[in-house]
Enzyme design. Sequence first.
Site, mmCIF file in Angstrom:
data_model
loop_
_atom_site.group_PDB
_atom_site.id
_atom_site.type_symbol
_atom_site.label_atom_id
_atom_site.label_comp_id
_atom_site.label_asym_id
_atom_site.label_seq_id
_atom_site.Cartn_x
_atom_site.Cartn_y
_atom_site.Cartn_z
ATOM 1 N N GLY A 71 -5.725 6.837 -14.704
ATOM 2 C CA GLY A 71 -4.664 7.475 -15.225
ATOM 3 C C GLY A 71 -3.339 7.169 -14.653
ATOM 4 O O GLY A 71 -3.137 6.076 -13.985
ATOM 5 N N SER A 109 -2.854 16.888 -8.640
ATOM 6 C CA SER A 109 -1.675 16.593 -7.706
ATOM 7 C C SER A 109 -0.882 17.897 -7.335
ATOM 8 O O SER A 109 -0.794 18.948 -8.056
ATOM 9 C CB SER A 109 -0.821 15.630 -8.619
ATOM 10 O OG SER A 109 0.257 15.380 -7.956
ATOM 11 N N ASN A 110 -0.237 17.431 -6.161
ATOM 12 C CA ASN A 110 0.675 18.609 -5.896
ATOM 13 C C ASN A 110 1.837 18.779 -6.840
ATOM 14 O O ASN A 110 2.213 20.117 -6.989
ATOM 15 C CB ASN A 110 1.442 18.222 -4.661
ATOM 16 C CG ASN A 110 2.454 16.842 -4.605
ATOM 17 O OD1 ASN A 110 3.635 17.191 -4.909
ATOM 18 N ND2 ASN A 110 1.655 15.952 -4.601
ATOM 19 N N TYR A 134 4.132 14.448 -15.460
ATOM 20 C CA TYR A 134 2.931 14.120 -14.755
ATOM 21 C C TYR A 134 2.218 15.276 -14.366
ATOM 22 O O TYR A 134 0.967 15.676 -14.503
ATOM 23 C CB TYR A 134 3.573 12.980 -13.856
ATOM 24 C CG TYR A 134 2.400 12.708 -12.547
ATOM 25 C CD1 TYR A 134 1.277 12.131 -12.915
ATOM 26 C CD2 TYR A 134 2.632 13.274 -11.424
ATOM 27 C CE1 TYR A 134 0.360 11.775 -12.139
ATOM 28 C CE2 TYR A 134 1.684 13.124 -10.325
ATOM 29 C CZ TYR A 134 0.613 12.409 -10.641
ATOM 30 O OH TYR A 134 -0.314 12.196 -9.745
ATOM 31 N N LYS A 138 -1.408 17.113 -14.947
ATOM 32 C CA LYS A 138 -2.391 17.338 -13.860
ATOM 33 C C LYS A 138 -2.793 18.831 -14.101
ATOM 34 O O LYS A 138 -3.960 19.306 -13.932
ATOM 35 C CB LYS A 138 -1.899 17.081 -12.604
ATOM 36 C CG LYS A 138 -1.488 15.846 -12.182
ATOM 37 C CD LYS A 138 -2.997 14.710 -12.332
ATOM 38 C CE LYS A 138 -2.759 13.502 -12.157
ATOM 39 N NZ LYS A 138 -4.049 12.775 -12.132
ATOM 40 N N ARG A 172 9.247 15.517 3.786
ATOM 41 C CA ARG A 172 8.355 15.989 2.922
ATOM 42 C C ARG A 172 7.060 15.868 2.848
ATOM 43 O O ARG A 172 6.276 16.560 2.901
ATOM 44 C CB ARG A 172 8.919 15.715 1.273
ATOM 45 C CG ARG A 172 7.852 16.142 0.250
ATOM 46 C CD ARG A 172 8.636 16.007 -1.323
ATOM 47 N NE ARG A 172 7.484 16.040 -2.059
ATOM 48 C CZ ARG A 172 6.819 15.352 -2.723
ATOM 49 N NH1 ARG A 172 6.725 14.051 -2.316
ATOM 50 N NH2 ARG A 172 5.700 15.693 -3.378
HETATM 51 C C1 15L Z 1 1.408 11.947 -6.531
HETATM 52 O O1 15L Z 1 0.865 12.748 -7.146
HETATM 53 C C2 15L Z 1 1.706 10.554 -6.889
HETATM 54 O O2 15L Z 1 0.435 10.117 -7.339
HETATM 55 C C3 15L Z 1 2.092 9.664 -5.671
HETATM 56 O O3 15L Z 1 2.464 8.386 -6.011
HETATM 57 C C4 15L Z 1 3.122 10.215 -4.989
HETATM 58 O O4 15L Z 1 4.316 10.482 -5.521
HETATM 59 C C5 15L Z 1 2.637 11.740 -4.338
HETATM 60 O O5 15L Z 1 2.334 12.462 -5.436
HETATM 61 C C6 15L Z 1 3.745 12.357 -3.997
HETATM 62 O O6 15L Z 1 4.043 13.681 -4.230
HETATM 63 O O7 15L Z 1 4.378 11.977 -2.699
#
Ligand code: 15L
Length: 267
Positions: A71, A109-110, A134, A138, A172
């Site tokens: 993706g 993802s976060n 994005y 997720k 971060r």
């Molecule tokens: C993500 O989900 C991304 O795929 C990665 O490229 C970073 O941006 C990461 O998060 C992040 O939060 O650092």
Amino acid sequence: MQTILITGAAGDVGTRMRRLLKGAYPRIRASDIRTPVDLAPGDDFIAAELSDYAQVEKIVAGVDGIVHLGGFSVEGPWETIHKSNIVGCYNLFEAAHRAGVKRVVFASSNHAVGFYPRDKKIGVDVTVRPDSRYGISKAFGEAVGAFYADKHGLRVTCLRIGNVGDAPLDKRRLSIWVKPEDLAQLIRIGLDHPDIRFEIFYGVSDNQASWWDNSNARRHGYKPQGKAEDFRAQAMAAQGKLPPDPVGDRYQGGTFCSAEYDADKRP
Ligand code: 15L
């Protein structure tokens, strides 16, 4: 688990996971829209566009478990996110279910929860608070995973991944960094643990500054080895070179939160 499919296999995380999972399962099939540069003779690779269901059917045929890293991996225009992460993700789960695949480990993802403030520690049971299109995709993927687990008995693990890399890149990332070996360990728990029906784990190492309660992963045997604090000095030096970001610095999602942000302009 005899045959594992890794989608997004040509990307940075996909390449790292292919290498780390090699030998853990008898057969690993790789898929991506582009061919991985490190493909060796005899490697099982099938190119596929995830938004095309017929192509997804071909890559899932005969596999026992899927590590879905495919993706679009950052913020993008809605058309891109919709095609790759909404249609593509739905196709993956639907085709997996129809093909009788037993397990899916989904790279969430976060950013599905990026709008939680940094001073709040969150677990896996909080309401999603996406910080981007994005992040919305997720959160959608987690919902699709829960649906196929609850309705059709697929065993699904969603990993809310922080940032994968050799070291945390900035302040971060001291909270959200995940050592690649720790991510591989979480994937293996998702593929192998006997008790999994639907679970969410944070894809994060043993970071002192973590914003996430990852006790659910630990209950399933996760023993992270990486410690972001070992890299604090270099991460803070890199942070010193970044411009101030009052919104991004307040929320867990960082620049994904501050990009296009205009909530403070509304009465
Ligand atoms: C993500 O989900 C991304 O795929 C990665 O490229 C970073 O941006 C990461 O998060 C992040 O939060 O650092």
